[in-house]
Write an enzyme that holds these catalytic residues in place. Structure first.
Site, PDB file in Angstrom:
ATOM      1  N   ASP A 176       0.720  -1.233   0.062  1.00 31.43           N
ATOM      2  CA  ASP A 176      -0.201   0.100   0.044  1.00 31.43           C
ATOM      3  C   ASP A 176       1.150   1.422  -0.003  1.00 31.43           C
ATOM      4  O   ASP A 176       1.855   1.329   0.838  1.00 31.43           O
ATOM      5  CB  ASP A 176      -0.874   0.031   1.226  1.00 31.43           C
ATOM      6  CG  ASP A 176      -2.051   1.000   1.356  1.00 31.43           C
ATOM      7  OD1 ASP A 176      -2.926   0.579   0.859  1.00 31.43           O
ATOM      8  OD2 ASP A 176      -1.836   2.089   1.896  1.00 31.43           O
ATOM      9  N   ASN A 184      -2.566  12.875  -2.749  1.00 27.92           N
ATOM     10  CA  ASN A 184      -3.531  13.265  -3.819  1.00 27.92           C
ATOM     11  C   ASN A 184      -3.981  14.685  -3.136  1.00 27.92           C
ATOM     12  O   ASN A 184      -4.321  15.492  -4.003  1.00 27.92           O
ATOM     13  CB  ASN A 184      -4.880  12.213  -3.575  1.00 27.92           C
ATOM     14  CG  ASN A 184      -4.844  11.131  -4.737  1.00 27.92           C
ATOM     15  OD1 ASN A 184      -4.134  11.489  -5.894  1.00 27.92           O
ATOM     16  ND2 ASN A 184      -5.292   9.849  -4.694  1.00 27.92           N
ATOM     17  N   HIS A 189      -5.059  14.843  -8.259  1.00 31.69           N
ATOM     18  CA  HIS A 189      -5.436  13.524  -8.825  1.00 31.69           C
ATOM     19  C   HIS A 189      -4.707  12.873  -9.806  1.00 31.69           C
ATOM     20  O   HIS A 189      -4.452  11.668 -10.135  1.00 31.69           O
ATOM     21  CB  HIS A 189      -6.990  13.079  -8.986  1.00 31.69           C
ATOM     22  CG  HIS A 189      -7.560  13.047  -7.528  1.00 31.69           C
ATOM     23  ND1 HIS A 189      -8.268  13.830  -6.971  1.00 31.69           N
ATOM     24  CD2 HIS A 189      -7.924  11.772  -6.745  1.00 31.69           C
ATOM     25  CE1 HIS A 189      -8.857  13.559  -5.702  1.00 31.69           C
ATOM     26  NE2 HIS A 189      -8.522  12.143  -5.716  1.00 31.69           N
ATOM     27  N   ASP A 193      -2.617   9.404 -10.043  1.00 33.41           N
ATOM     28  CA  ASP A 193      -2.417   8.700 -10.892  1.00 33.41           C
ATOM     29  C   ASP A 193      -1.051   8.128 -11.515  1.00 33.41           C
ATOM     30  O   ASP A 193      -0.659   7.147 -11.600  1.00 33.41           O
ATOM     31  CB  ASP A 193      -3.554   8.934 -12.073  1.00 33.41           C
ATOM     32  CG  ASP A 193      -4.949   8.952 -11.782  1.00 33.41           C
ATOM     33  OD1 ASP A 193      -5.391   8.566 -10.735  1.00 33.41           O
ATOM     34  OD2 ASP A 193      -5.832   9.436 -12.754  1.00 33.41           O
ATOM     35  N   GLU A 220      -4.957   2.398  -4.052  1.00 32.48           N
ATOM     36  CA  GLU A 220      -3.264   2.630  -4.050  1.00 32.48           C
ATOM     37  C   GLU A 220      -2.865   1.282  -3.660  1.00 32.48           C
ATOM     38  O   GLU A 220      -1.508   1.018  -2.675  1.00 32.48           O
ATOM     39  CB  GLU A 220      -2.966   3.727  -3.087  1.00 32.48           C
ATOM     40  CG  GLU A 220      -3.162   3.429  -1.632  1.00 32.48           C
ATOM     41  CD  GLU A 220      -4.514   4.024  -1.096  1.00 32.48           C
ATOM     42  OE1 GLU A 220      -5.634   3.862  -2.005  1.00 32.48           O
ATOM     43  OE2 GLU A 220      -4.582   4.414  -0.086  1.00 32.48           O
TER      44      GLU A 220
END
Ligand code: MG
Length: 306
Positions: A176, A184, A189, A193, A220
Protein backbone atom coordinates in the site's frame (compact mmCIF):
# COMPACT_ATOMS: atom_id res chain seq x y z
CA UNK A 1 -2.78 -11.17 -41.33
CA UNK A 2 -1.16 -8.38 -39.39
CA UNK A 3 -4.09 -5.97 -39.26
CA UNK A 4 -4.81 -4.43 -35.85
CA UNK A 5 -1.18 -5.10 -35.02
CA UNK A 6 -1.91 -8.78 -34.67
CA UNK A 7 0.85 -11.34 -34.64
CA UNK A 8 1.32 -13.85 -37.48
CA UNK A 9 -0.95 -16.83 -37.00
CA UNK A 10 0.13 -20.36 -36.18
CA UNK A 11 -1.86 -23.11 -37.87
CA UNK A 12 -1.61 -26.73 -36.74
CA UNK A 13 -2.56 -29.43 -39.24
CA UNK A 14 -3.43 -32.82 -37.80
CA UNK A 15 -3.98 -35.75 -40.13
CA UNK A 16 -2.72 -39.34 -40.25
CA UNK A 17 -2.49 -39.00 -44.05
CA UNK A 18 0.68 -37.15 -45.15
CA UNK A 19 -0.92 -36.35 -48.51
CA UNK A 20 -3.72 -34.45 -46.77
CA UNK A 21 -1.17 -32.55 -44.71
CA UNK A 22 0.82 -31.62 -47.79
CA UNK A 23 -2.30 -30.42 -49.59
CA UNK A 24 -3.53 -28.31 -46.66
CA UNK A 25 -0.10 -26.88 -46.13
CA UNK A 26 0.11 -25.74 -49.76
CA UNK A 27 -3.31 -24.08 -49.39
CA UNK A 28 -2.52 -22.31 -46.10
CA UNK A 29 1.19 -21.54 -46.33
CA UNK A 30 0.58 -17.81 -46.86
CA UNK A 31 -1.81 -17.48 -43.93
CA UNK A 32 0.58 -18.16 -41.09
CA UNK A 33 3.22 -20.48 -39.76
CA UNK A 34 2.03 -24.00 -40.57
CA UNK A 35 3.02 -26.88 -38.29
CA UNK A 36 1.71 -30.44 -38.39
CA UNK A 37 1.18 -33.67 -36.49
CA UNK A 38 0.27 -37.11 -37.85
CA UNK A 39 -1.36 -38.51 -34.71
CA UNK A 40 -3.46 -37.34 -31.78
CA UNK A 41 -0.81 -37.51 -29.05
CA UNK A 42 1.62 -35.48 -31.09
CA UNK A 43 -1.14 -32.98 -31.89
CA UNK A 44 -1.87 -32.42 -28.19
CA UNK A 45 1.82 -31.98 -27.42
CA UNK A 46 2.25 -29.44 -30.22
CA UNK A 47 -0.92 -27.61 -29.20
CA UNK A 48 0.46 -27.27 -25.67
CA UNK A 49 3.87 -25.99 -26.70
CA UNK A 50 2.94 -23.86 -29.74
CA UNK A 51 -0.58 -22.72 -28.78
CA UNK A 52 -1.73 -22.45 -32.38
CA UNK A 53 -4.50 -20.03 -33.33
CA UNK A 54 -6.25 -22.61 -35.48
CA UNK A 55 -6.09 -26.42 -35.56
CA UNK A 56 -7.34 -28.34 -38.59
CA UNK A 57 -8.15 -31.68 -37.07
CA UNK A 58 -8.77 -34.89 -38.99
CA UNK A 59 -11.74 -36.64 -37.39
CA UNK A 60 -10.67 -40.11 -38.51
CA UNK A 61 -7.30 -41.19 -37.16
CA UNK A 62 -6.07 -44.45 -35.64
CA UNK A 63 -5.47 -44.28 -31.89
CA UNK A 64 -6.77 -40.98 -30.53
CA UNK A 65 -9.27 -39.80 -33.11
CA UNK A 66 -10.18 -36.17 -33.77
CA UNK A 67 -13.06 -36.19 -31.28
CA UNK A 68 -10.88 -37.50 -28.47
CA UNK A 69 -8.17 -34.98 -29.32
CA UNK A 70 -10.64 -32.08 -29.37
CA UNK A 71 -12.07 -33.08 -25.99
CA UNK A 72 -8.59 -33.19 -24.47
CA UNK A 73 -7.66 -29.81 -25.99
CA UNK A 74 -10.80 -28.15 -24.66
CA UNK A 75 -10.30 -29.54 -21.13
CA UNK A 76 -6.82 -28.06 -20.78
CA UNK A 77 -6.76 -24.30 -20.25
CA UNK A 78 -3.41 -24.08 -22.06
CA UNK A 79 -4.91 -25.46 -25.29
CA UNK A 80 -8.59 -24.58 -24.93
CA UNK A 81 -8.27 -21.26 -26.75
CA UNK A 82 -7.10 -22.73 -30.08
CA UNK A 83 -9.92 -22.73 -32.65
CA UNK A 84 -10.54 -26.32 -33.77
CA UNK A 85 -11.86 -26.97 -37.28
CA UNK A 86 -12.75 -30.58 -38.00
CA UNK A 87 -11.82 -32.02 -41.36
CA UNK A 88 -13.69 -35.21 -42.14
CA UNK A 89 -14.49 -37.57 -44.99
CA UNK A 90 -17.96 -38.10 -43.54
CA UNK A 91 -20.52 -35.46 -44.12
CA UNK A 92 -23.30 -36.18 -41.67
CA UNK A 93 -25.28 -34.05 -39.27
CA UNK A 94 -24.66 -36.23 -36.26
CA UNK A 95 -20.88 -36.00 -36.53
CA UNK A 96 -20.97 -32.30 -37.25
CA UNK A 97 -23.22 -31.65 -34.25
CA UNK A 98 -20.99 -33.74 -32.03
CA UNK A 99 -17.90 -31.83 -33.17
CA UNK A 100 -19.54 -28.48 -32.40
CA UNK A 101 -20.81 -29.82 -29.06
CA UNK A 102 -17.31 -30.65 -27.88
CA UNK A 103 -16.00 -27.21 -28.74
CA UNK A 104 -15.04 -27.19 -32.44
CA UNK A 105 -15.76 -23.93 -34.27
CA UNK A 106 -16.23 -25.35 -37.75
CA UNK A 107 -16.48 -28.46 -39.86
CA UNK A 108 -14.97 -29.00 -43.34
CA UNK A 109 -15.54 -32.07 -45.48
CA UNK A 110 -12.99 -33.89 -47.64
CA UNK A 111 -12.18 -33.60 -50.44
CA UNK A 112 -11.49 -30.02 -49.42
CA UNK A 113 -12.06 -27.02 -51.64
CA UNK A 114 -8.94 -24.81 -51.42
CA UNK A 115 -10.75 -21.42 -51.54
CA UNK A 116 -13.23 -22.55 -48.87
CA UNK A 117 -10.51 -23.87 -46.57
CA UNK A 118 -8.54 -20.66 -46.99
CA UNK A 119 -11.55 -18.41 -46.36
CA UNK A 120 -12.71 -20.32 -43.28
CA UNK A 121 -9.27 -20.58 -41.75
CA UNK A 122 -8.71 -16.86 -42.29
CA UNK A 123 -12.04 -16.03 -40.69
CA UNK A 124 -11.29 -18.18 -37.65
CA UNK A 125 -7.77 -16.79 -37.26
CA UNK A 126 -9.24 -13.30 -37.24
CA UNK A 127 -11.90 -14.20 -34.66
CA UNK A 128 -9.41 -16.01 -32.46
CA UNK A 129 -6.94 -13.13 -32.53
CA UNK A 130 -9.64 -10.53 -31.89
CA UNK A 131 -10.72 -12.65 -28.92
CA UNK A 132 -7.12 -12.75 -27.65
CA UNK A 133 -6.88 -8.99 -28.01
CA UNK A 134 -10.09 -8.44 -26.03
CA UNK A 135 -8.96 -10.87 -23.36
CA UNK A 136 -5.70 -8.99 -22.98
CA UNK A 137 -7.57 -5.70 -22.67
CA UNK A 138 -9.99 -7.20 -20.15
CA UNK A 139 -7.09 -8.49 -18.06
CA UNK A 140 -5.32 -5.17 -17.73
CA UNK A 141 -5.86 -2.44 -15.18
CA UNK A 142 -6.67 0.64 -17.24
CA UNK A 143 -4.68 3.11 -15.16
CA UNK A 144 -1.45 1.22 -14.55
CA UNK A 145 -1.27 -1.35 -17.36
CA UNK A 146 -0.55 -4.24 -14.98
CA UNK A 147 -2.94 -7.14 -14.27
CA UNK A 148 -6.29 -6.17 -12.78
CA UNK A 149 -8.15 -7.53 -9.77
CA UNK A 150 -10.01 -10.17 -11.74
CA UNK A 151 -6.75 -11.64 -13.04
CA UNK A 152 -5.31 -11.48 -9.54
CA UNK A 153 -8.25 -13.46 -8.12
CA UNK A 154 -8.05 -16.09 -10.86
CA UNK A 155 -4.28 -16.39 -10.63
CA UNK A 156 -4.22 -16.72 -6.85
CA UNK A 157 -6.87 -19.47 -6.94
CA UNK A 158 -4.93 -21.30 -9.64
CA UNK A 159 -1.56 -20.94 -7.92
CA UNK A 160 -2.99 -22.13 -4.59
CA UNK A 161 -4.25 -25.25 -6.31
CA UNK A 162 -0.93 -25.77 -8.01
CA UNK A 163 0.97 -25.23 -4.75
CA UNK A 164 -1.29 -27.79 -3.07
CA UNK A 165 -0.56 -30.36 -5.78
CA UNK A 166 3.16 -29.74 -6.06
CA UNK A 167 3.68 -29.12 -2.31
CA UNK A 168 5.72 -26.05 -3.24
CA UNK A 169 5.53 -22.87 -1.15
CA UNK A 170 3.66 -19.79 -2.39
CA UNK A 171 4.18 -16.15 -1.48
CA UNK A 172 1.52 -13.44 -1.52
CA UNK A 173 2.50 -9.78 -1.18
CA UNK A 174 0.08 -6.95 -0.47
CA UNK A 175 1.41 -3.43 -0.42
CA UNK A 176 0.00 0.00 0.00
CA UNK A 177 1.36 3.44 -0.88
CA UNK A 178 1.92 5.30 2.40
CA UNK A 179 -0.30 8.33 3.00
CA UNK A 180 -1.65 8.21 -0.52
CA UNK A 181 -4.74 10.20 0.39
CA UNK A 182 -2.48 13.00 1.59
CA UNK A 183 -0.50 12.67 -1.66
CA UNK A 184 -3.66 13.21 -3.69
CA UNK A 185 -4.70 16.12 -1.47
CA UNK A 186 -1.30 17.74 -1.84
CA UNK A 187 -0.57 17.13 -5.54
CA UNK A 188 -3.96 16.44 -7.12
CA UNK A 189 -5.45 13.31 -8.65
CA UNK A 190 -3.55 13.46 -11.94
CA UNK A 191 -0.27 13.37 -10.05
CA UNK A 192 -1.76 10.65 -7.87
CA UNK A 193 -2.44 8.59 -10.99
CA UNK A 194 1.11 9.17 -12.23
CA UNK A 195 2.43 8.02 -8.85
CA UNK A 196 0.41 4.79 -9.04
CA UNK A 197 1.68 4.17 -12.57
CA UNK A 198 5.28 4.68 -11.46
CA UNK A 199 4.85 2.28 -8.53
CA UNK A 200 3.18 -0.28 -10.82
CA UNK A 201 5.99 -0.07 -13.37
CA UNK A 202 8.63 -0.45 -10.68
CA UNK A 203 6.87 -3.54 -9.28
CA UNK A 204 6.50 -4.95 -12.76
CA UNK A 205 10.26 -4.64 -13.32
CA UNK A 206 10.94 -6.38 -10.00
CA UNK A 207 8.93 -9.47 -10.87
CA UNK A 208 11.37 -11.01 -13.31
CA UNK A 209 10.31 -14.63 -13.05
CA UNK A 210 7.67 -15.48 -15.68
CA UNK A 211 5.41 -17.16 -13.10
CA UNK A 212 5.22 -14.05 -10.90
CA UNK A 213 2.09 -11.91 -11.14
CA UNK A 214 1.88 -8.21 -10.32
CA UNK A 215 -1.61 -6.78 -10.03
CA UNK A 216 -3.42 -3.68 -8.93
CA UNK A 217 -5.47 -4.91 -6.01
CA UNK A 218 -7.53 -1.75 -5.68
CA UNK A 219 -7.02 1.97 -5.05
CA UNK A 220 -3.38 2.41 -4.00
CA UNK A 221 -2.95 -1.27 -3.12
CA UNK A 222 -0.90 -3.68 -5.20
CA UNK A 223 -0.43 -7.43 -4.98
CA UNK A 224 2.24 -9.87 -6.10
CA UNK A 225 1.83 -13.61 -6.35
CA UNK A 226 5.16 -15.41 -6.09
CA UNK A 227 5.02 -19.15 -6.77
CA UNK A 228 7.69 -21.45 -5.38
CA UNK A 229 9.53 -18.93 -3.22
CA UNK A 230 11.18 -19.74 0.13
CA UNK A 231 11.37 -17.75 3.36
CA UNK A 232 14.74 -16.07 2.63
CA UNK A 233 13.45 -15.23 -0.85
CA UNK A 234 10.34 -13.59 0.57
CA UNK A 235 12.32 -11.60 3.16
CA UNK A 236 14.69 -10.38 0.49
CA UNK A 237 11.82 -9.43 -1.79
CA UNK A 238 10.18 -7.36 0.96
CA UNK A 239 13.34 -5.32 1.38
CA UNK A 240 13.81 -4.87 -2.33
CA UNK A 241 10.24 -3.60 -2.78
CA UNK A 242 10.61 -0.97 -0.04
CA UNK A 243 14.02 0.16 -1.31
CA UNK A 244 12.94 0.27 -4.95
CA UNK A 245 9.87 2.44 -4.32
CA UNK A 246 11.74 4.79 -1.98
CA UNK A 247 14.54 5.07 -4.57
CA UNK A 248 12.05 6.25 -7.20
CA UNK A 249 12.42 9.51 -5.26
CA UNK A 250 8.88 10.66 -5.96
CA UNK A 251 8.50 13.71 -3.71
CA UNK A 252 5.81 13.31 -1.04
CA UNK A 253 5.83 16.42 1.13
CA UNK A 254 2.65 15.38 2.90
CA UNK A 255 4.05 12.03 4.03
CA UNK A 256 4.63 11.62 7.74
CA UNK A 257 7.41 9.06 7.29
CA UNK A 258 9.65 10.18 4.44
CA UNK A 259 10.26 12.98 1.95
CA UNK A 260 9.62 10.51 -0.90
CA UNK A 261 6.80 8.09 -1.69
CA UNK A 262 7.15 4.86 0.31
CA UNK A 263 5.15 1.68 0.69
CA UNK A 264 4.12 -0.64 3.51
CA UNK A 265 4.30 -4.32 2.65
CA UNK A 266 2.81 -7.51 4.05
CA UNK A 267 4.22 -10.78 2.76
CA UNK A 268 2.39 -14.01 3.57
CA UNK A 269 4.19 -17.27 2.92
CA UNK A 270 2.34 -20.52 2.48
CA UNK A 271 4.84 -23.27 3.33
CA UNK A 272 5.15 -26.23 0.97
CA UNK A 273 2.52 -28.89 1.60
CA UNK A 274 0.08 -26.56 3.41
CA UNK A 275 -3.33 -25.72 1.93
CA UNK A 276 -5.50 -22.65 2.53
CA UNK A 277 -8.22 -20.73 0.73
CA UNK A 278 -7.58 -17.56 -1.26
CA UNK A 279 -9.53 -15.62 1.36
CA UNK A 280 -7.33 -16.89 4.20
CA UNK A 281 -4.18 -16.11 2.26
CA UNK A 282 -5.33 -12.55 1.45
CA UNK A 283 -6.49 -11.99 5.05
CA UNK A 284 -3.04 -13.01 6.31
CA UNK A 285 -1.18 -10.73 3.89
CA UNK A 286 -3.57 -7.91 4.78
CA UNK A 287 -2.93 -8.42 8.53
CA UNK A 288 0.82 -8.27 7.92
CA UNK A 289 0.40 -5.14 5.82
CA UNK A 290 -1.59 -3.58 8.65
CA UNK A 291 1.19 -4.46 11.11
CA UNK A 292 3.74 -2.85 8.78
CA UNK A 293 1.64 0.32 8.87
CA UNK A 294 1.26 0.21 12.64
CA UNK A 295 5.00 -0.35 12.93
CA UNK A 296 5.69 2.99 11.25
CA UNK A 297 5.18 2.36 7.50
CA UNK A 298 7.96 2.25 4.85
CA UNK A 299 8.67 -1.32 5.95
CA UNK A 300 7.71 -4.93 5.34
CA UNK A 301 6.57 -7.75 7.57
CA UNK A 302 6.75 -11.44 6.66
CA UNK A 303 4.57 -14.14 8.18
CA UNK A 304 3.75 -17.79 7.62
CA UNK A 305 0.21 -18.92 7.06
CA UNK A 306 -1.08 -22.32 8.19
MG1 MG B 1 -7.62 -39.78 -41.32
Amino acid sequence: MTELGMVPATILLVDDDPISIRLLRSILKDDGEVIFATNGEEAIRLAQTQQPDVILLDAEMPGLDGFAVCERLKQDEVTARSAVIFVTAHNDTERETRALDIGAVDFITKPVSPPIVKARVRAHIKLKQQGDHLRRLAAVDGLTGIANRRVFDETLARELKRAGRSRHPLGLVLLDVDFFKLYNDRYGHLEGDACLRAVAQALHKLSRRPADTVARYGGEEFALILPDIDRPGVEQFGGIICDTIRNLKLPHEASKVHEFVTVSVGLALLPGGAEVTSEAMIRKADELLYQAKLGGRDRFIVGDIA
